[in-house]
Design a protein around this motif. Structure first.
Motif, PDB file in Angstrom:
ATOM      1  N   GLY A   1       1.750  -8.717 -12.591  1.00 35.11           N
ATOM      2  CA  GLY A   1       1.799 -10.120 -12.225  1.00 35.11           C
ATOM      3  C   GLY A   1       1.973 -10.353 -10.744  1.00 35.11           C
ATOM      4  O   GLY A   1       1.991 -11.480 -10.277  1.00 35.11           O
ATOM      5  N   GLU A   2       2.143  -9.282  -9.972  1.00 34.90           N
ATOM      6  CA  GLU A   2       2.345  -9.399  -8.528  1.00 34.90           C
ATOM      7  C   GLU A   2       1.059  -8.995  -7.822  1.00 34.90           C
ATOM      8  O   GLU A   2       0.546  -7.902  -8.016  1.00 34.90           O
ATOM      9  N   GLU A   3       0.525  -9.885  -7.000  1.00 31.83           N
ATOM     10  CA  GLU A   3      -0.722  -9.607  -6.302  1.00 31.83           C
ATOM     11  C   GLU A   3      -0.440  -8.714  -5.095  1.00 31.83           C
ATOM     12  O   GLU A   3       0.263  -9.103  -4.170  1.00 31.83           O
ATOM     13  N   LEU A   4      -1.020  -7.531  -5.121  1.00 26.99           N
ATOM     14  CA  LEU A   4      -0.783  -6.556  -4.066  1.00 26.99           C
ATOM     15  C   LEU A   4      -2.072  -6.227  -3.339  1.00 26.99           C
ATOM     16  O   LEU A   4      -3.168  -6.390  -3.875  1.00 26.99           O
ATOM     17  N   ILE A   5      -1.917  -5.719  -2.128  1.00 27.11           N
ATOM     18  CA  ILE A   5      -3.043  -5.172  -1.394  1.00 27.11           C
ATOM     19  C   ILE A   5      -2.555  -3.943  -0.640  1.00 27.11           C
ATOM     20  O   ILE A   5      -1.454  -3.944  -0.076  1.00 27.11           O
ATOM     21  N   ALA A   6      -3.349  -2.878  -0.678  1.00 23.85           N
ATOM     22  CA  ALA A   6      -3.006  -1.640   0.010  1.00 23.85           C
ATOM     23  C   ALA A   6      -3.963  -1.426   1.176  1.00 23.85           C
ATOM     24  O   ALA A   6      -5.157  -1.698   1.063  1.00 23.85           O
ATOM     25  N   LEU A   7      -3.424  -0.944   2.297  1.00 19.96           N
ATOM     26  CA  LEU A   7      -4.215  -0.663   3.484  1.00 19.96           C
ATOM     27  C   LEU A   7      -3.952   0.768   3.933  1.00 19.96           C
ATOM     28  O   LEU A   7      -2.799   1.201   3.985  1.00 19.96           O
ATOM     29  N   ALA A   8      -5.037   1.491   4.238  1.00 20.73           N
ATOM     30  CA  ALA A   8      -4.918   2.846   4.765  1.00 20.73           C
ATOM     31  C   ALA A   8      -5.130   2.806   6.272  1.00 20.73           C
ATOM     32  O   ALA A   8      -6.088   2.195   6.762  1.00 20.73           O
ATOM     33  N   GLY A   9      -4.245   3.454   7.017  1.00 18.52           N
ATOM     34  CA  GLY A   9      -4.334   3.466   8.467  1.00 18.52           C
ATOM     35  C   GLY A   9      -4.816   4.790   9.016  1.00 18.52           C
ATOM     36  O   GLY A   9      -4.772   5.829   8.338  1.00 18.52           O
ATOM     37  N   SER A  10      -5.286   4.760  10.256  1.00 17.22           N
ATOM     38  CA  SER A  10      -5.751   5.982  10.901  1.00 17.22           C
ATOM     39  C   SER A  10      -4.606   6.939  11.213  1.00 17.22           C
ATOM     40  O   SER A  10      -4.847   8.090  11.593  1.00 17.22           O
ATOM     41  N   ASN A  11      -3.359   6.492  11.048  1.00 16.57           N
ATOM     42  CA  ASN A  11      -2.198   7.366  11.203  1.00 16.57           C
ATOM     43  C   ASN A  11      -1.835   8.061   9.895  1.00 16.57           C
ATOM     44  O   ASN A  11      -0.771   8.666   9.786  1.00 16.57           O
ATOM     45  N   ASN A  12      -2.725   7.966   8.900  1.00 16.12           N
ATOM     46  CA  ASN A  12      -2.546   8.604   7.582  1.00 16.12           C
ATOM     47  C   ASN A  12      -1.398   8.005   6.778  1.00 16.12           C
ATOM     48  O   ASN A  12      -0.846   8.657   5.885  1.00 16.12           O
ATOM     49  N   CYS A  13      -1.044   6.767   7.076  1.00 19.47           N
ATOM     50  CA  CYS A  13      -0.070   6.034   6.274  1.00 19.47           C
ATOM     51  C   CYS A  13      -0.790   5.001   5.410  1.00 19.47           C
ATOM     52  O   CYS A  13      -1.867   4.520   5.768  1.00 19.47           O
ATOM     53  N   ILE A  14      -0.181   4.666   4.285  1.00 17.54           N
ATOM     54  CA  ILE A  14      -0.671   3.610   3.414  1.00 17.54           C
ATOM     55  C   ILE A  14       0.413   2.539   3.333  1.00 17.54           C
ATOM     56  O   ILE A  14       1.553   2.838   2.961  1.00 17.54           O
ATOM     57  N   ASN A  15       0.085   1.321   3.694  1.00 22.96           N
ATOM     58  CA  ASN A  15       1.016   0.203   3.604  1.00 22.96           C
ATOM     59  C   ASN A  15       0.643  -0.679   2.415  1.00 22.96           C
ATOM     60  O   ASN A  15      -0.535  -0.983   2.203  1.00 22.96           O
ATOM     61  N   ILE A  16       1.656  -1.100   1.656  1.00 22.24           N
ATOM     62  CA  ILE A  16       1.469  -1.998   0.524  1.00 22.24           C
ATOM     63  C   ILE A  16       2.057  -3.357   0.890  1.00 22.24           C
ATOM     64  O   ILE A  16       3.195  -3.443   1.363  1.00 22.24           O
ATOM     65  N   TYR A  17       1.262  -4.425   0.667  1.00 17.21           N
ATOM     66  CA  TYR A  17       1.692  -5.773   1.012  1.00 17.21           C
ATOM     67  C   TYR A  17       1.604  -6.686  -0.204  1.00 17.21           C
ATOM     68  O   TYR A  17       0.805  -6.452  -1.115  1.00 17.21           O
ATOM     69  N   GLU A  18       2.421  -7.752  -0.186  1.00 18.89           N
ATOM     70  CA  GLU A  18       2.248  -8.852  -1.110  1.00 18.89           C
ATOM     71  C   GLU A  18       1.057  -9.664  -0.593  1.00 18.89           C
ATOM     72  O   GLU A  18       1.025 -10.064   0.563  1.00 18.89           O
ATOM     73  N   ARG A  19       0.059  -9.874  -1.461  1.00 16.08           N
ATOM     74  CA  ARG A  19      -1.235 -10.344  -0.963  1.00 16.08           C
ATOM     75  C   ARG A  19      -1.185 -11.758  -0.398  1.00 16.08           C
ATOM     76  O   ARG A  19      -1.837 -12.050   0.597  1.00 16.08           O
ATOM     77  N   ASP A  20      -0.422 -12.644  -0.998  1.00 17.36           N
ATOM     78  CA  ASP A  20      -0.407 -14.027  -0.522  1.00 17.36           C
ATOM     79  C   ASP A  20       0.331 -14.191   0.799  1.00 17.36           C
ATOM     80  O   ASP A  20      -0.039 -15.015   1.630  1.00 17.36           O
ATOM     81  N   THR A  21       1.398 -13.422   0.985  1.00 12.14           N
ATOM     82  CA  THR A  21       2.228 -13.591   2.180  1.00 12.14           C
ATOM     83  C   THR A  21       1.998 -12.513   3.231  1.00 12.14           C
ATOM     84  O   THR A  21       2.427 -12.677   4.371  1.00 12.14           O
ATOM     85  N   LEU A  22       1.343 -11.417   2.841  1.00 12.34           N
ATOM     86  CA  LEU A  22       1.177 -10.242   3.702  1.00 12.34           C
ATOM     87  C   LEU A  22       2.510  -9.657   4.149  1.00 12.34           C
ATOM     88  O   LEU A  22       2.615  -9.034   5.205  1.00 12.34           O
ATOM     89  N   GLN A  23       3.540  -9.871   3.324  1.00 15.96           N
ATOM     90  CA  GLN A  23       4.825  -9.246   3.586  1.00 15.96           C
ATOM     91  C   GLN A  23       4.779  -7.789   3.128  1.00 15.96           C
ATOM     92  O   GLN A  23       4.352  -7.497   2.014  1.00 15.96           O
ATOM     93  N   PRO A  24       5.226  -6.844   3.982  1.00 20.17           N
ATOM     94  CA  PRO A  24       5.211  -5.438   3.580  1.00 20.17           C
ATOM     95  C   PRO A  24       6.182  -5.162   2.436  1.00 20.17           C
ATOM     96  O   PRO A  24       7.307  -5.665   2.434  1.00 20.17           O
ATOM     97  N   ILE A  25       5.723  -4.388   1.460  1.00 23.05           N
ATOM     98  CA  ILE A  25       6.534  -4.055   0.293  1.00 23.05           C
ATOM     99  C   ILE A  25       6.904  -2.583   0.286  1.00 23.05           C
ATOM    100  O   ILE A  25       8.017  -2.205  -0.057  1.00 23.05           O
ATOM    101  N   ASN A  26       5.953  -1.742   0.679  1.00 12.82           N
ATOM    102  CA  ASN A  26       6.152  -0.305   0.540  1.00 12.82           C
ATOM    103  C   ASN A  26       5.279   0.410   1.559  1.00 12.82           C
ATOM    104  O   ASN A  26       4.262  -0.123   2.004  1.00 12.82           O
ATOM    105  N   THR A  27       5.677   1.614   1.920  1.00 13.39           N
ATOM    106  CA  THR A  27       4.874   2.451   2.804  1.00 13.39           C
ATOM    107  C   THR A  27       4.863   3.872   2.273  1.00 13.39           C
ATOM    108  O   THR A  27       5.910   4.420   1.925  1.00 13.39           O
ATOM    109  N   ILE A  28       3.683   4.442   2.197  1.00 12.99           N
ATOM    110  CA  ILE A  28       3.521   5.860   1.868  1.00 12.99           C
ATOM    111  C   ILE A  28       3.206   6.552   3.180  1.00 12.99           C
ATOM    112  O   ILE A  28       2.123   6.387   3.747  1.00 12.99           O
ATOM    113  N   GLY A  29       4.179   7.306   3.709  1.00 14.37           N
ATOM    114  CA  GLY A  29       4.068   7.867   5.046  1.00 14.37           C
ATOM    115  C   GLY A  29       3.105   9.024   5.138  1.00 14.37           C
ATOM    116  O   GLY A  29       2.685   9.622   4.131  1.00 14.37           O
ATOM    117  N   SER A  30       2.760   9.379   6.373  1.00 14.99           N
ATOM    118  CA  SER A  30       1.820  10.474   6.601  1.00 14.99           C
ATOM    119  C   SER A  30       2.376  11.812   6.128  1.00 14.99           C
ATOM    120  O   SER A  30       1.626  12.741   5.841  1.00 14.99           O
TER     121      SER A  30
END
Length: 325
Positions: free
Chosen positions: A51-80
């Motif tokens: 029920g929570e709209e999420l969006i994941a972004l992969a960065g060139s630093n080999n990290c993955i950031n997870i955001y709440e899609r409506d607010t773009l507030q960061p929720i989680n990070t999968i580090g390099s």
């Protein structure tokens, strides 16, 4: 993040030429890593999860950031440190509660976002540990596909059935002769998979048949290196293809000849509409209106919305303020 509600027509000047567009409202803007302008976003993946709209972004630093899609507030990070020391993340895909990432280190990893532990819960590999360029998952059929670089004579599409284990259930090596750049499942028919390659071909497979020769339903030729493929239409009965030469091709799944091809979008937009487009990004199909929208960019950070499935492509809107390049 953009709201598609129009604020009204505004006169825009584009490199000395005038064009009238609806101006869309920018709702949110977020930096991948605040204060670090040298980090590039390599891929994005939206997903509704619990029920929570999420969006994941992969960065060139080999990290993955997870955001709440409506607010773009960061929720989680999968580090390099959770990935291998070598390789670049090339694709992201949600399936159920898992986020899957493909990497040029030859691994596809699964992350359970419900757990605080950032370790991958599953790692998949090809038979020869080939670098992966793309990934696609279809939760309804529990199938996952990954496309690889050409190693030796073969560029492979691996298929896994996530219900049966970590070994691929099949490997396709004959349909493409160069790097696989994209794999995409049909949203309507879970067993249909489209693939694109730098060999210029778009292939359609029916994965209810796991032998490559039997599975291959049709082959389309874009005559250019394929960047993006996807399905569209009320029954996902059409496929689109964007190339690295910034052209677009539209096909009916059952036909060899394209419905439409536009090989010089940049020139056509400038000459006919005074719109300067530098590169193509992706397409979005809106089922309620049966419209296929093409999103294109310019080097000043503007995003152009174009109506693609018409006899002549038409510009619909311009989005500014979100990007700078």
């Amino acid at each position: 993040h953009v709201s598609m509600a129009e604020e009204g027509p505004k006169r825009k000047r584009d490199r000395g030429r005038e064009a009238t567009f609806p101006a869309y409202r920018l709702r949110r803007r977020s930096e991948f890593l605040p204060g670090r302008s040298n980090i590039y976003v390599l891929d994005t993946a939206p997903c509704p999860s619990d029920g929570e709209e999420l969006i994941a972004l992969a960065g060139s630093n080999n990290c993955i950031n997870i955001y709440e899609r409506d607010t773009l507030q960061p929720i989680n990070t999968i580090g390099s440190d959770c990935h291998g020391a070598e390789g670049t993340i090339t694709g992201l895909q949600f399936a159920d509660h898992a986020l899957w990432s493909a990497c040029t280190d030859g691994m596809i990893r699964s992350w359970d976002l419900r757990k605080s532990n950032k370790k991958a819960v599953c790692i998949l590999q090809g038979h020869n540990k080939e670098p992966f360029n793309c990934i696609a998952a279809n939760p309804s059929s529990k199938l996952l596909a990954g496309g690889t670089d050409k190693i030796g004579e073969d560029a492979s599409i691996y298929i896994w059935d996530l219900r049966t284990g970590r070994a691929p259930v099949t490997q396709f090596t004959e349909s493409h002769s160069d790097d696989i750049t994209q794999v995409k499942f049909s949203p309507r028919t879970p067993n249909y998979l489209a693939s694109g390659s730098t060999d210029g071909l778009v292939c359609l497979f029916d994965l209810s048949l796991m032998e490559e020769e039997e599975s291959l339903m049709s082959v389309k030729n874009s005559e250019s290196s394929v960047a993006i493929v996807g399905f569209y239409g009320p029954h996902s009965e059409h496929v689109y293809c964007l190339t690295h030469q910034e052209s677009i091709h539209l096909w009916d799944l059952s036909e060899v000849e394209p419905i439409a091809t536009q090989s010089d979008i940049r020139g056509d937009m400038a000459d006919k509409f005074g719109v300067w487009v530098d590169y193509l990004i992706n397409c979005h199909y809106q089922k309620s209106s049966d419209k296929l929208y093409l999103v294109a960019g310019d080097h000043r950070g503007g995003l152009h919305i174009l109506h693609a499935n018409l006899p002549e492509m038409q510009p619909l809107g311009l989005i500014t303020g979100g990007h700078t390049a």
